[in-house]
Write a protein that holds these residues in place. Structure first.
Motif, PDB file in Angstrom:
ATOM      1  N   SER A 146       0.830  -1.208   0.000  1.00 58.76           N
ATOM      2  CA  SER A 146       0.000   0.000   0.000  1.00 58.76           C
ATOM      3  C   SER A 146       0.858   1.249   0.000  1.00 58.76           C
ATOM      4  O   SER A 146       0.544   2.239  -0.683  1.00 58.76           O
ATOM      5  CB  SER A 146      -0.930  -0.004   1.216  1.00 58.76           C
ATOM      6  OG  SER A 146      -1.886  -1.033   1.126  1.00 58.76           O
ATOM      7  N   TYR A 182       2.114   1.804  -3.428  1.00 56.88           N
ATOM      8  CA  TYR A 182       1.023   2.295  -4.273  1.00 56.88           C
ATOM      9  C   TYR A 182       0.792   3.788  -4.041  1.00 56.88           C
ATOM     10  O   TYR A 182       0.669   4.571  -4.998  1.00 56.88           O
ATOM     11  CB  TYR A 182      -0.254   1.509  -3.977  1.00 56.88           C
ATOM     12  CG  TYR A 182      -1.500   2.123  -4.551  1.00 56.88           C
ATOM     13  CD1 TYR A 182      -1.794   2.029  -5.911  1.00 56.88           C
ATOM     14  CD2 TYR A 182      -2.386   2.824  -3.733  1.00 56.88           C
ATOM     15  CE1 TYR A 182      -2.942   2.610  -6.438  1.00 56.88           C
ATOM     16  CE2 TYR A 182      -3.533   3.405  -4.245  1.00 56.88           C
ATOM     17  CZ  TYR A 182      -3.809   3.294  -5.600  1.00 56.88           C
ATOM     18  OH  TYR A 182      -4.933   3.881  -6.130  1.00 56.88           O
ATOM     19  N   GLN A 194       4.411   2.449  -9.589  1.00 57.41           N
ATOM     20  CA  GLN A 194       3.318   1.479  -9.648  1.00 57.41           C
ATOM     21  C   GLN A 194       3.780   0.155 -10.254  1.00 57.41           C
ATOM     22  O   GLN A 194       3.249  -0.908  -9.893  1.00 57.41           O
ATOM     23  CB  GLN A 194       2.150   2.054 -10.446  1.00 57.41           C
ATOM     24  CG  GLN A 194       1.564   3.331  -9.873  1.00 57.41           C
ATOM     25  CD  GLN A 194       0.921   3.155  -8.506  1.00 57.41           C
ATOM     26  OE1 GLN A 194       1.098   2.149  -7.825  1.00 57.41           O
ATOM     27  NE2 GLN A 194       0.165   4.162  -8.082  1.00 57.41           N
ATOM     28  N   VAL A 228       4.853  -2.135  -7.579  1.00 55.46           N
ATOM     29  CA  VAL A 228       3.731  -2.843  -6.948  1.00 55.46           C
ATOM     30  C   VAL A 228       3.405  -4.104  -7.741  1.00 55.46           C
ATOM     31  O   VAL A 228       3.238  -5.191  -7.173  1.00 55.46           O
ATOM     32  CB  VAL A 228       2.490  -1.934  -6.867  1.00 55.46           C
ATOM     33  CG1 VAL A 228       1.310  -2.715  -6.283  1.00 55.46           C
ATOM     34  CG2 VAL A 228       2.784  -0.693  -6.022  1.00 55.46           C
ATOM     35  N   LYS A 283      -3.834  -3.923  -4.013  1.00 53.09           N
ATOM     36  CA  LYS A 283      -3.451  -2.652  -4.630  1.00 53.09           C
ATOM     37  C   LYS A 283      -2.952  -2.829  -6.065  1.00 53.09           C
ATOM     38  O   LYS A 283      -2.832  -1.832  -6.793  1.00 53.09           O
ATOM     39  CB  LYS A 283      -2.356  -1.977  -3.792  1.00 53.09           C
ATOM     40  CG  LYS A 283      -2.817  -1.501  -2.420  1.00 53.09           C
ATOM     41  CD  LYS A 283      -3.928  -0.474  -2.531  1.00 53.09           C
ATOM     42  CE  LYS A 283      -4.328   0.062  -1.166  1.00 53.09           C
ATOM     43  NZ  LYS A 283      -5.475   1.004  -1.260  1.00 53.09           N
ATOM     44  N   ASP A 318      -5.368  -1.506  -8.766  1.00 55.89           N
ATOM     45  CA  ASP A 318      -5.392  -0.048  -8.695  1.00 55.89           C
ATOM     46  C   ASP A 318      -4.108   0.553  -9.257  1.00 55.89           C
ATOM     47  O   ASP A 318      -4.122   1.652  -9.839  1.00 55.89           O
ATOM     48  CB  ASP A 318      -5.598   0.413  -7.258  1.00 55.89           C
ATOM     49  CG  ASP A 318      -6.946   0.002  -6.698  1.00 55.89           C
ATOM     50  OD1 ASP A 318      -7.928   0.041  -7.461  1.00 55.89           O
ATOM     51  OD2 ASP A 318      -7.016  -0.363  -5.510  1.00 55.89           O
ATOM     52  N   ALA A 319      -2.988  -0.168  -9.063  1.00 52.25           N
ATOM     53  CA  ALA A 319      -1.729   0.311  -9.619  1.00 52.25           C
ATOM     54  C   ALA A 319      -1.793   0.333 -11.140  1.00 52.25           C
ATOM     55  O   ALA A 319      -1.328   1.288 -11.783  1.00 52.25           O
ATOM     56  CB  ALA A 319      -0.583  -0.580  -9.145  1.00 52.25           C
TER      57      ALA A 319
END
Length: 249
Positions: free
Chosen positions: A166, A169, A188, A191, A200, A203-204
């Motif tokens: 997190s 991210y 990102q 990640v 995450k 979302d990355a």
């Protein structure tokens, strides 16, 4: 014979008075020192009592009574010192016990604690959550520079933390918020590479697609969104990716 006794008595009293400073120093004694002092005084008391008994037959009753009274007073004083040292020893032992109980309690608070993060049980040091929350607070306050520095520091200090995916991210998001899209993409991608199973990760990918859009690279943005849908089809980010692909047509 009376001179001899007086000389012996003076020596005994002098030896007894040499113990007087013990009372003022008692508080400084360590456990074993206090025990030795008590044993020493008791040994001297025994010797003085034996001296009284040994000379009882060698002096007249009047002198003996006077001298014995002086010795008894000194013995009483030494016994008082023994009592003081005994009490001080008991207090010292209690303070030591309280200290170690308190120390044990403090150390137990510093030990890593089991917490659940993203559905997984992990061990977390006491400072981890505070450091992460502080970095996130910077981000929420719009202080993206300090947020980025704090998240970066977190990933270096706690590389094995359950919060590191997190933190990485959010590090990417701090770059995005500062319109540093290339560094945002790089952050990102860490990640995706190191934590592909993290919640995450989808979302990355979405953030990477947004960076490509800002950089006017629509083909790269579309490819990233398609990768997101393919790899994480059940994620909320995948639904957003579908909407964005539709908007690109």
């Amino acid at each position: 014979m009376n001179k001899t006794f007086k000389s012996s008595f003076a020596a005994a009293v002098l030896a007894a008075f040499s113990l007087a400073p013990l009372q003022s120093q008692a508080a400084l004694f360590e456990d074993e020192e206090a025990r030795r002092a008590i044993l020493d005084i008791r040994a001297r008391l025994t010797n003085m009592q034996n001296e009284i008994n040994a000379k009882a037959d060698k002096t007249n009753n009047l002198d003996l009574n006077n001298q014995n009274e002086q010795l008894r007073q000194e013995i009483a004083r030494l016994r008082g010192q023994v009592e003081l040292l005994t009490n001080e020893l008991a207090n010292l032992q209690k303070r030591q016990k309280d200290f170690y109980v308190d120390l044990d309690a403090r150390l137990s608070k510093l030990e890593p604690q089991k917490v659940t993060i993203d559905g997984k049980e992990v061990l977390m040091e006491q400072g981890e959550q505070r450091a992460y929350d502080a970095a996130l607070a910077y981000f929420k306050a719009g202080d993206y520079r300090n947020a980025g520095a704090s998240f970066y520091d977190f990933t270096r200090r706690y590389p094995q933390s359950g919060l590191t995916p997190s933190a990485q991210y959010w590090l990417g998001n701090t770059y995005y918020a500062q319109r540093d899209f290339k560094n945002a993409i790089t952050a990102q991608q860490v990640v995706l590479k190191n934590y592909p199973d993290s919640p995450k990760a989808p979302d990355a990918l979405l953030n990477i697609a947004s960076c490509y859009m800002e950089l006017k690279d629509r083909p790269a943005a579309r490819k990233t969104l398609e990768t997101l849908i393919a790899q994480y089809p059940e994620s909320p980010a995948a639904e957003t990716a579908k909407e964005r692909i539709a908007a690109l047509k």
